[in-house]
Scaffold this motif. Sequence first.
Motif, short mmCIF file in Angstrom:
data_model
loop_
_atom_site.label_atom_id
_atom_site.label_comp_id
_atom_site.label_asym_id
_atom_site.label_seq_id
_atom_site.Cartn_x
_atom_site.Cartn_y
_atom_site.Cartn_z
N UNK A 12 0.85 -1.20 0.00
CA UNK A 12 0.00 0.00 0.00
C UNK A 12 0.88 1.25 0.00
N UNK A 13 1.94 1.21 0.81
CA UNK A 13 2.87 2.35 0.83
C UNK A 13 3.57 2.51 -0.52
N UNK A 14 3.93 1.38 -1.14
CA UNK A 14 4.60 1.42 -2.45
C UNK A 14 3.70 2.03 -3.54
N UNK A 15 2.39 1.83 -3.41
CA UNK A 15 1.47 2.39 -4.41
C UNK A 15 1.65 3.90 -4.50
N UNK A 16 1.65 4.56 -3.34
CA UNK A 16 1.83 6.00 -3.34
C UNK A 16 3.23 6.41 -3.75
N UNK A 17 4.23 5.64 -3.34
CA UNK A 17 5.62 5.97 -3.67
C UNK A 17 5.85 5.95 -5.18
N UNK A 18 5.38 4.90 -5.84
CA UNK A 18 5.67 4.77 -7.28
C UNK A 18 4.79 5.69 -8.14
N UNK A 19 3.61 6.05 -7.64
CA UNK A 19 2.86 7.09 -8.35
C UNK A 19 3.63 8.40 -8.32
N UNK A 20 4.19 8.72 -7.15
CA UNK A 20 4.96 9.95 -7.00
C UNK A 20 6.24 9.93 -7.82
N UNK A 21 6.82 8.72 -8.00
CA UNK A 21 8.07 8.61 -8.75
C UNK A 21 7.85 8.48 -10.26
N UNK B 173 19.35 -2.24 -8.80
CA UNK B 173 19.72 -1.50 -7.60
C UNK B 173 18.52 -1.04 -6.78
N UNK B 174 17.30 -1.31 -7.26
CA UNK B 174 16.12 -0.95 -6.48
C UNK B 174 15.97 -1.86 -5.26
N UNK B 175 16.57 -3.05 -5.30
CA UNK B 175 16.56 -3.95 -4.15
C UNK B 175 15.34 -4.84 -4.03
N UNK C 136 16.27 6.03 -6.50
CA UNK C 136 16.66 4.62 -6.54
C UNK C 136 17.31 4.20 -5.22
N UNK C 137 18.15 5.07 -4.69
CA UNK C 137 18.78 4.78 -3.40
C UNK C 137 17.71 4.69 -2.30
N UNK C 138 16.73 5.61 -2.35
CA UNK C 138 15.66 5.60 -1.35
C UNK C 138 14.85 4.31 -1.40
N UNK C 139 14.51 3.86 -2.64
CA UNK C 139 13.75 2.61 -2.79
C UNK C 139 14.57 1.43 -2.28
N UNK C 140 15.87 1.42 -2.58
CA UNK C 140 16.73 0.33 -2.15
C UNK C 140 16.78 0.26 -0.62
N UNK C 141 16.97 1.42 0.02
CA UNK C 141 17.02 1.45 1.49
C UNK C 141 15.69 1.02 2.08
N UNK C 142 14.58 1.43 1.45
CA UNK C 142 13.25 1.05 1.93
C UNK C 142 13.09 -0.47 1.86
N UNK C 143 13.43 -1.05 0.71
CA UNK C 143 13.31 -2.51 0.55
C UNK C 143 14.22 -3.26 1.52
N UNK C 144 15.45 -2.76 1.64
CA UNK C 144 16.39 -3.40 2.56
C UNK C 144 15.87 -3.35 3.99
N UNK C 145 15.29 -2.22 4.38
CA UNK C 145 14.77 -2.07 5.74
C UNK C 145 13.62 -3.02 6.00
N UNK C 146 12.72 -3.16 5.02
CA UNK C 146 11.57 -4.06 5.19
C UNK C 146 12.04 -5.50 5.32
N UNK C 147 12.94 -5.92 4.43
CA UNK C 147 13.44 -7.30 4.49
C UNK C 147 14.21 -7.54 5.79
#
Length: 353
Positions: A32-41, A94-96, A149-160
């Motif tokens: 759900x959070x990714x939906x808003x993130x990728x619309x904005x990106x 590199x998006x992670x 891209x760095x922000x998405x990578x850090x977000x994915x890394x943090x979730x995992x």
Amino acid sequence: MSSMERTTLNRQRPQFWRVARRCCQIAATVDIAFFGIFLALGSPILAWVNVVSVAMYAWAFYAFGRRQNALGTWLVWTEVVVHAALGSILIGWDSGFHYYLLMFIPALAVTMSARYAIVALSLLWLYYVGLYAAGLYFPPVQPISAEALIGVNIFNLSIVFAMFSYLGFFYVRTVSSASRELNRLASTDSLTLLHNRRHLTELAEAEITRAERYNKPLSVLLIDIDHFKLINDIFGHPKGDQVLQHLAKLIRLELRQHDLVGRWGGEEFLIVLPETDILTAEQVAERMRVAINGYNWRDNLKKDLSVTLSIGVSELGPNETLNRIISRADKALYISKSSGRNRVTKLNTETSL
């Protein structure tokens, strides 16, 4: 995997499937959070993919709740595999998004037999390497800025990272809980929930060592239910089991918290009374005998039962072993039974010689 193997695995790992439901909730929240993130990106494809992902996780959550574990597993597998591929292809390796594939490594070991898990892990490794190779040789279809891209990578890394941490803590809790349960089963009589004979022996020997070290008295009671075979013959073994269970609770009520009590044989109970001389132990035994003799069994077991106890009492003598004390208590118990039952007999070291 055969249906029998799958059923066995599902039954053996109920905690895992409860965690799988929790992971579905977490993953759906992330999407759900990714939906808003990728619309904005400016990546609408990935944004709407997350809507489909939320629906798949909701379906998987429902399936796990109904123990349709094969369906729930298939939905999660499909979502993660496809989502990882789309994320890596559309905005880059590199998006992670490939991190999520790594979570299947422990899951496969839990949900499959060894030979199937090895095959599945090999396929997962090939898929992971394939995505990595694609990222090396092909540019992303919908590239985003380096900062994003760095922000998405850090977000994915943090979730995992968070999900692996959750699974790790769950594993530790599960192993600790299983270890405690195994210890309990190994030391407890399954019917009465008192100490079993082996564990009570260990505890009693430790108490004897303590009593000798500090020169403290110690006494034991050996209890036998009078005419217990007759109770089984007249009322049946299930009712006899209920008598044993209820009697165990009643005996425990008559003792101190640090007194030891366990099931010694079929209808025999052994009680160890630390810091108790033989006269006090005799009083405890007599109080217990009177309480059981006057107990109203009909109110609890719906039967007009007459339950009485014969009890033998002995005290620890100088340099005596546990076997010696129990042997003397057994002799005292024999005297109680041969003298008409429903009575207490004590034998101290002088009397028994």
